[in-house]
Design a protein around this motif. Sequence first.
Motif, PDB file in Angstrom:
ATOM      1  N   THR A   1       0.828  -1.209   0.000  1.00  0.00           N
ATOM      2  CA  THR A   1       0.000   0.000   0.000  1.00  0.00           C
ATOM      3  C   THR A   1       0.862   1.259   0.000  1.00  0.00           C
ATOM      4  O   THR A   1       0.545   2.241  -0.676  1.00  0.00           O
ATOM      5  CB  THR A   1      -0.932   0.003   1.225  1.00  0.00           C
ATOM      6  OG1 THR A   1      -1.771  -1.156   1.181  1.00  0.00           O
ATOM      7  CG2 THR A   1      -1.803   1.260   1.245  1.00  0.00           C
ATOM      8  N   ASP A   2       1.970   1.235   0.753  1.00  0.00           N
ATOM      9  CA  ASP A   2       2.856   2.404   0.829  1.00  0.00           C
ATOM     10  C   ASP A   2       4.302   1.951   0.939  1.00  0.00           C
ATOM     11  O   ASP A   2       4.847   1.847   2.033  1.00  0.00           O
ATOM     12  CB  ASP A   2       2.487   3.283   2.021  1.00  0.00           C
ATOM     13  CG  ASP A   2       3.364   4.526   2.123  1.00  0.00           C
ATOM     14  OD1 ASP A   2       4.115   4.802   1.159  1.00  0.00           O
ATOM     15  OD2 ASP A   2       3.312   5.207   3.170  1.00  0.00           O
ATOM     16  N   PRO A   3       4.948   1.653  -0.206  1.00  0.00           N
ATOM     17  CA  PRO A   3       6.317   1.130  -0.159  1.00  0.00           C
ATOM     18  C   PRO A   3       7.355   2.163   0.275  1.00  0.00           C
ATOM     19  O   PRO A   3       8.528   1.809   0.455  1.00  0.00           O
ATOM     20  CB  PRO A   3       6.563   0.681  -1.602  1.00  0.00           C
ATOM     21  CG  PRO A   3       5.617   1.479  -2.429  1.00  0.00           C
ATOM     22  CD  PRO A   3       4.420   1.694  -1.580  1.00  0.00           C
TER      23      PRO A   3
ATOM     24  N   GLY B   1      16.101   0.539  -9.662  1.00  0.00           N
ATOM     25  CA  GLY B   1      15.675  -0.843  -9.530  1.00  0.00           C
ATOM     26  C   GLY B   1      14.227  -1.010  -9.940  1.00  0.00           C
ATOM     27  O   GLY B   1      13.426  -0.073  -9.823  1.00  0.00           O
ATOM     28  N   TYR B   2      13.883  -2.227 -10.389  1.00  0.00           N
ATOM     29  CA  TYR B   2      12.529  -2.462 -10.928  1.00  0.00           C
ATOM     30  C   TYR B   2      11.965  -3.778 -10.382  1.00  0.00           C
ATOM     31  O   TYR B   2      12.668  -4.789 -10.291  1.00  0.00           O
ATOM     32  CB  TYR B   2      12.577  -2.481 -12.457  1.00  0.00           C
ATOM     33  CG  TYR B   2      13.093  -1.166 -13.014  1.00  0.00           C
ATOM     34  CD1 TYR B   2      12.235  -0.103 -13.259  1.00  0.00           C
ATOM     35  CD2 TYR B   2      14.457  -0.991 -13.238  1.00  0.00           C
ATOM     36  CE1 TYR B   2      12.711   1.116 -13.727  1.00  0.00           C
ATOM     37  CE2 TYR B   2      14.951   0.229 -13.709  1.00  0.00           C
ATOM     38  CZ  TYR B   2      14.076   1.275 -13.949  1.00  0.00           C
ATOM     39  OH  TYR B   2      14.557   2.485 -14.389  1.00  0.00           O
ATOM     40  N   THR B   3      10.679  -3.754 -10.042  1.00  0.00           N
ATOM     41  CA  THR B   3      10.021  -4.920  -9.459  1.00  0.00           C
ATOM     42  C   THR B   3       8.608  -5.056  -9.985  1.00  0.00           C
ATOM     43  O   THR B   3       8.023  -4.096 -10.500  1.00  0.00           O
ATOM     44  CB  THR B   3       9.971  -4.797  -7.921  1.00  0.00           C
ATOM     45  OG1 THR B   3       9.567  -6.047  -7.342  1.00  0.00           O
ATOM     46  CG2 THR B   3       8.980  -3.729  -7.472  1.00  0.00           C
TER      47      THR B   3
ATOM     48  N   THR C   1      13.564   2.629  -6.754  1.00  0.00           N
ATOM     49  CA  THR C   1      14.825   3.247  -6.337  1.00  0.00           C
ATOM     50  C   THR C   1      14.736   3.909  -4.968  1.00  0.00           C
ATOM     51  O   THR C   1      15.665   3.804  -4.166  1.00  0.00           O
ATOM     52  CB  THR C   1      15.272   4.279  -7.388  1.00  0.00           C
ATOM     53  OG1 THR C   1      15.243   3.660  -8.672  1.00  0.00           O
ATOM     54  CG2 THR C   1      16.673   4.775  -7.093  1.00  0.00           C
ATOM     55  N   HIS C   2      13.622   4.566  -4.689  1.00  0.00           N
ATOM     56  CA  HIS C   2      13.507   5.301  -3.431  1.00  0.00           C
ATOM     57  C   HIS C   2      12.464   4.699  -2.496  1.00  0.00           C
ATOM     58  O   HIS C   2      11.991   5.363  -1.579  1.00  0.00           O
ATOM     59  CB  HIS C   2      13.210   6.775  -3.727  1.00  0.00           C
ATOM     60  CG  HIS C   2      14.297   7.428  -4.534  1.00  0.00           C
ATOM     61  ND1 HIS C   2      15.563   7.625  -4.033  1.00  0.00           N
ATOM     62  CD2 HIS C   2      14.319   7.861  -5.816  1.00  0.00           C
ATOM     63  CE1 HIS C   2      16.323   8.191  -4.959  1.00  0.00           C
ATOM     64  NE2 HIS C   2      15.595   8.333  -6.060  1.00  0.00           N
TER      65      HIS C   2
ATOM     66  N   MET D   1      25.309   1.640   6.268  1.00  0.00           N
ATOM     67  CA  MET D   1      23.935   1.344   6.655  1.00  0.00           C
ATOM     68  C   MET D   1      23.128   2.635   6.603  1.00  0.00           C
ATOM     69  O   MET D   1      23.345   3.535   7.410  1.00  0.00           O
ATOM     70  CB  MET D   1      23.893   0.779   8.080  1.00  0.00           C
ATOM     71  CG  MET D   1      22.491   0.553   8.628  1.00  0.00           C
ATOM     72  SD  MET D   1      21.667  -0.872   7.910  1.00  0.00           S
ATOM     73  CE  MET D   1      22.649  -2.191   8.644  1.00  0.00           C
ATOM     74  N   PRO D   2      22.213   2.785   5.652  1.00  0.00           N
ATOM     75  CA  PRO D   2      21.427   4.020   5.582  1.00  0.00           C
ATOM     76  C   PRO D   2      20.473   4.137   6.772  1.00  0.00           C
ATOM     77  O   PRO D   2      20.033   3.133   7.332  1.00  0.00           O
ATOM     78  CB  PRO D   2      20.656   3.864   4.273  1.00  0.00           C
ATOM     79  CG  PRO D   2      20.563   2.400   4.049  1.00  0.00           C
ATOM     80  CD  PRO D   2      21.818   1.811   4.627  1.00  0.00           C
ATOM     81  N   LYS D   3      20.175   5.365   7.144  1.00  0.00           N
ATOM     82  CA  LYS D   3      19.230   5.586   8.238  1.00  0.00           C
ATOM     83  C   LYS D   3      17.788   5.522   7.750  1.00  0.00           C
ATOM     84  O   LYS D   3      16.873   5.283   8.528  1.00  0.00           O
ATOM     85  CB  LYS D   3      19.504   6.938   8.897  1.00  0.00           C
ATOM     86  CG  LYS D   3      20.844   7.016   9.627  1.00  0.00           C
ATOM     87  CD  LYS D   3      21.019   8.353  10.310  1.00  0.00           C
ATOM     88  CE  LYS D   3      22.353   8.442  11.032  1.00  0.00           C
ATOM     89  NZ  LYS D   3      22.466   7.439  12.114  1.00  0.00           N
ATOM     90  N   GLY D   4      17.588   5.773   6.433  1.00  0.00           N
ATOM     91  CA  GLY D   4      16.242   5.746   5.866  1.00  0.00           C
ATOM     92  C   GLY D   4      16.300   5.267   4.433  1.00  0.00           C
ATOM     93  O   GLY D   4      16.873   4.219   4.138  1.00  0.00           O
ATOM     94  N   THR D   5      15.748   6.060   3.516  1.00  0.00           N
ATOM     95  CA  THR D   5      15.698   5.653   2.113  1.00  0.00           C
ATOM     96  C   THR D   5      16.788   6.317   1.285  1.00  0.00           C
ATOM     97  O   THR D   5      16.777   6.203   0.059  1.00  0.00           O
ATOM     98  CB  THR D   5      14.326   5.990   1.501  1.00  0.00           C
ATOM     99  OG1 THR D   5      14.109   7.405   1.601  1.00  0.00           O
ATOM    100  CG2 THR D   5      13.209   5.260   2.225  1.00  0.00           C
TER     101      THR D   5
END
Length: 324
Positions: A103-105, A185-187, A199-200, A172-176
């Motif tokens: 619903t909210d990626p 990237g694609y899904t 990507t985000h 290690m990112p803290k968020g996005t």
Amino acid sequence: MTVGLWAPGKAGYVRAFGTADTTTNAPMSPRFNMRIGSVTKTFTVTALLRLVDHKQVSLDDPISTYVHSVPNDNHITLRHLAQMRSGLFNYLLDDDFIKDYVTDPHRTFTTAEMLAYSFKHPAAFPAGSQFQYSNTNTLLLAMVVEKATGLPFDRYVTRHVLKPAHLTYTFMPKGTEFPAPHAHGYTNQTANHSIADTTHWNPLGGPSGAMISTLYDLRSWASTLAEGTLLSKATQAERLTMKPTGLQGIGYGLGVFINHGWIGHNGSLPGYQTVMVYLPAVKATLVVHTTSDIDVRGKALGTKFAKTITGIVTPKNVYDIKAS
């Protein structure tokens, strides 16, 4: 995709194929930052094992020593968590989590929220008796690192794993956040199974799957991981004690697998897949990045590339993961 293959006495093979952005048709590059998914687990468990070497934790400590209200917590040890033998439910497979994420990626989930999805489910089996891959395990191990050191996990892993390993472009990112240059990237993991640019999106999982790295950093890390450069010999021997997984040719140790002789880990998240492995017999390293997680004829894209490459260069050690 990008691929790097290296072995002593042979010219390295480093190539990039295809486009990094279907909107601009910008070309792929082996220098890009990439999301590495569950290869993150190799760093998280190494952070824990550094604490084992410094006598700050023991692999046989129950998780209840550090984290409360975990199902079956008095019987699940840190070793069980690192071996993927805890029986704890993988929060990524919870129906409510899947609904909320699709619903909210872009939503950010806290560790407590991710654990809550898991802990709705009882432990699937007595700890240590079976292998069952679960991102919940590595989330808990990162909490142990924080409890034992008093440091945020990202700060500890930077100081005590990434810097000693001389990894300049891994974090290690803290968020996005996703520093340029990077590939899109694609899904098809969407509500209507249409293809989306991820990507985000929230990369999911924090210490289980959110790290960012490069082809060349993972080349270095693969040998560090397999040869135990950052650990004592005794702890490295514990790490490489492989237990059966139920998958042909594959065993799992402490945050690392052996796949038909190749030691390392793979990773998959919406839009990205990584394979990072090292073959001790010939000191060869293979790193594959893809910008899609869409299966090809029922098999993960990263697995298909790694199988094809190793089938050519190491036909006695062909990387493969059969559908389970």
